[in-house]
Design an enzyme around this catalytic site. Structure first.
Site, short mmCIF file in Angstrom:
data_model
loop_
_atom_site.label_atom_id
_atom_site.label_comp_id
_atom_site.label_asym_id
_atom_site.label_seq_id
_atom_site.Cartn_x
_atom_site.Cartn_y
_atom_site.Cartn_z
N THR A 336 0.82 -1.21 0.00
CA THR A 336 0.00 0.00 0.00
C THR A 336 0.85 1.26 0.00
O THR A 336 1.92 1.30 0.60
CB THR A 336 -0.95 0.02 1.22
OG1 THR A 336 -1.66 1.26 1.25
CG2 THR A 336 -0.17 -0.14 2.52
N ASP A 337 0.36 2.24 -0.71
CA ASP A 337 0.95 3.58 -0.65
C ASP A 337 0.61 4.18 0.71
O ASP A 337 -0.28 3.68 1.41
CB ASP A 337 0.37 4.44 -1.78
CG ASP A 337 0.93 5.85 -1.75
OD1 ASP A 337 2.11 6.01 -1.42
OD2 ASP A 337 0.17 6.78 -2.06
N LYS A 338 1.33 5.20 1.10
CA LYS A 338 1.06 5.83 2.39
C LYS A 338 0.22 7.09 2.23
O LYS A 338 -0.89 7.17 2.72
CB LYS A 338 2.38 6.17 3.11
CG LYS A 338 2.18 6.86 4.45
CD LYS A 338 3.51 7.12 5.14
CE LYS A 338 4.36 8.13 4.38
NZ LYS A 338 3.75 9.49 4.38
N THR A 339 0.76 8.05 1.49
CA THR A 339 0.10 9.34 1.37
C THR A 339 -1.21 9.22 0.60
O THR A 339 -1.24 8.75 -0.53
CB THR A 339 1.01 10.35 0.65
OG1 THR A 339 2.25 10.43 1.36
CG2 THR A 339 0.36 11.71 0.60
#
Length: 543
Positions: A336-339
């Site tokens: 998963t991406d964070k931002t």
């Protein structure tokens, strides 16, 4: 992003006229197959084909038993059951996938509604991708998809992935005629719809939209089926082949064995008795083939996948093909991406820590000119366009009453080095409003600090301790440095900052709160045995 030139773009009247004359930025969808054809496509499943063959053979056997052997009508229960199973399996798959197609028709509109940065009426703003018109001035940044075909007005270390059109994963784009690639499929100063910005940034003027783009021509000429078989599809295909081969093998063995036994046990050969025996043998072999087919398997698979599809739909997860549910169920790792995914994507400057009392002019100009973000100031509230981290810095200036556009316009840009994940910093050389030539650098604080000769009396240990404190609060950090350049001073060489007399300005900590539903979602997938990996350019401490 910032531009070397100040563009005004189209006016509202010019936008309307361009849309009327050149059309909208939408691709005409392909004609869909009729419902009847789409229904019959469900009979292409390998197990369904086997069931159809078994059903036909079962009808033959039942007719033979009913008319020749005088058995009751109950002999037709077997073929009726087979065809009911076929209709239920294909019918359920057809109905659920038809509903999914309707939902996907709505979902596909999301791509046309993706935000695009343009300049209109002299102001940077965001519009939907479908609203881009010929003549628009579009701002292109790393990671974005080119919304239409256009001619580049500016290109700073711009590399575009054109694999969707030409197969080339990296194509260098430039506005310098001396650097044009004469063998390139598309001109080096053109960007095409559907391609992706891999590095750098630029500004382009739109030349074609919708079906008139190269992407539109490819879309119209060839509708490519890029579907990939799921593990379940492959396993069912293999099972179908295995059942077919085994049942046919046993049937052939029975036919051969019974014929051999006939010649052993019958001393005198008689054609009539042999044909009757052979027909009976074929009936036994066909019966074996029929009973070897698991009639309930396609039905069981269809029901389980339909139930999974329905559950996913209730949680706003659309699945076009039912077998894809099995792929989702087989997930073992989620990257998963964070931002914007784990966080609210509402970045704001939380703390600043500048050393050596640098002048406000240096800080303000360094943030304003060394940035790829923009602010949309057309509404009541300033909105960030582009990179949210850099946008947080511009918002910080805006809240202090600084017009970053005025600062940029007063500084003449000389040279740029865009941010990259390898370097972890970006740099800009400008002819400052003060008349001095200044190099501004911004990026990962630990790297920026290591590049600086002048550190304003702060030690590496103090910087590391400050960074650790910010990172333990899950804040993103940026470091800043600058150098006033004299004649002959090195600036940027071989895509790296070569300046030898940089001064470290300090650190800015940027916060982005975690979304409220994330902790529960992460716990749920971990409890299900799925590993979660965060893919981010931040430090491990922040992640």
């Amino acid at each position: 992003m910032s531009q070397k030139n100040h563009y005004t773009g189209l006016t509202d009247a010019e936008v309307s006229e361009s849309r009327r004359k050149n059309g909208v930025n939408l691709l005409t969808p392909p004609e869909k197959d009729s419902l009847l054809k789409r229904f019959f496509e469900k009979f292409g499943d390998p197990l369904i084909i086997i069931l159809l063959i078994a059903g036909a053979l079962s009808i033959g056997i039942s007719c033979y038993e009913y008319f020749s052997l005088g058995q009751g009508a109950g002999v037709f229960f077997e073929p009726i059951g087979i065809f009911i199973a076929i209709l239920l399996a294909t019918g359920l798959a057809f109905i659920f996938e038809l509903k999914a197609d309707k939902e996907f028709a709505l979902l596909n509109q999301v791509n046309d509604d993706e935000p695009v940065q343009v300049i209109r009426n002299g102001n940077a703003m965001q519009i939907a991708k479908k609203d881009v018109v010929v003549g628009d001035i579009v701002i292109l940044n790393t990671g974005e998809e080119v919304p239409a075909d256009g001619e580049l007005l500016e290109a700073v270390m711009l590399n575009i992935d054109e694999s969707t059109l030409t197969g080339e994963p990296v194509c260098h784009k430039t506005t310098d005629p001396a650097e044009f690639d004469s063998e390139a499929t598309f001109p080096s100063n053109h960007a095409m719809r559907g391609t992706k910005i891999m590095e750098g940034h630029g500004v382009m003027r739109v030349l074609a939209v919708g079906d008139k783009t190269e992407n539109g021509k490819v879309f119209e000429a060839a509708q490519i089926d890029d579907s990939v078989k799921t593990p379940l599809n492959e396993q069912l295909d293999g099972l179908g082949d295995l059942i077919t081969k085994i049942s046919y093998g046993f049937a052939a063995a029975i036919v051969i064995g019974r014929i051999v036994m006939y010649f052993i046990n019958v001393p005198e050969f008689d054609w009539v008795s042999f044909l009757a025996f052979f027909l009976q043998t074929l009936m036994v072999a066909v019966t074996l083939v029929v009973v070897a087919v698991p009639e309930g398997l396609p039905m069981a698979v269809t029901l389980s996948l339909a139930y999974s599809m329905r559950r996913m739909l209730k949680t706003n997860n659309l699945v076009r093909k039912m077998h894809a549910c099995e792929t989702m169920g087989a997930t073992t790792v989620i990257c998963t991406d964070k931002t914007g995914t784990l966080t609210q994507n509402q970045m704001q400057v939380a703390q600043t820590n500048f050393f050596g009392n640098p002048s406000d002019d240096i800080l303000i100009e360094g943030i304003a000119v060394n940035s790829t973000a923009q602010l949309d100031l057309s509404g009541d509230k300033a909105q960030v366009l582009g990179n949210p981290t850099e946008g947080a810095l511009l918002l910080w200036l805006h809240k202090r009453g600084v017009n970053y556009l005025d600062v940029k316009d007063k500084a003449q840009r000389i040279e740029e080095l865009p941010f990259s994940t390898e370097r972890k910093y970006m740099a800009t050389v400008v002819k400052s409003a003060t008349g001095k030539t200044i190099l501004y650098v911004k990026g990962a604080p630990e790297i920026i600090f290591g590049m600086c000769k002048n550190t304003a009396g702060v030690t590496r240990q103090e910087v590391d301790a400050q960074l650790l404190e910010y990172q333990n609060q899950a804040m993103r950090t940026l470091g800043f440095a600058y150098q006033e350049l004299a004649d002959g001073d090195k600036t940027i060489e071989n895509n790296k900052v070569a300046a030898a007399n940089l001064t470290f300005l300090g650190i800015v900590a940027i916060s982005d709160p975690v979304r409220s539903d994330v902790p529960f979602a992460v716990k749920e997938v971990i409890d299900a045995g799925i590993k979660v990996k965060i893919v981010t350019g931040d430090t491990p401490g922040t992640a």
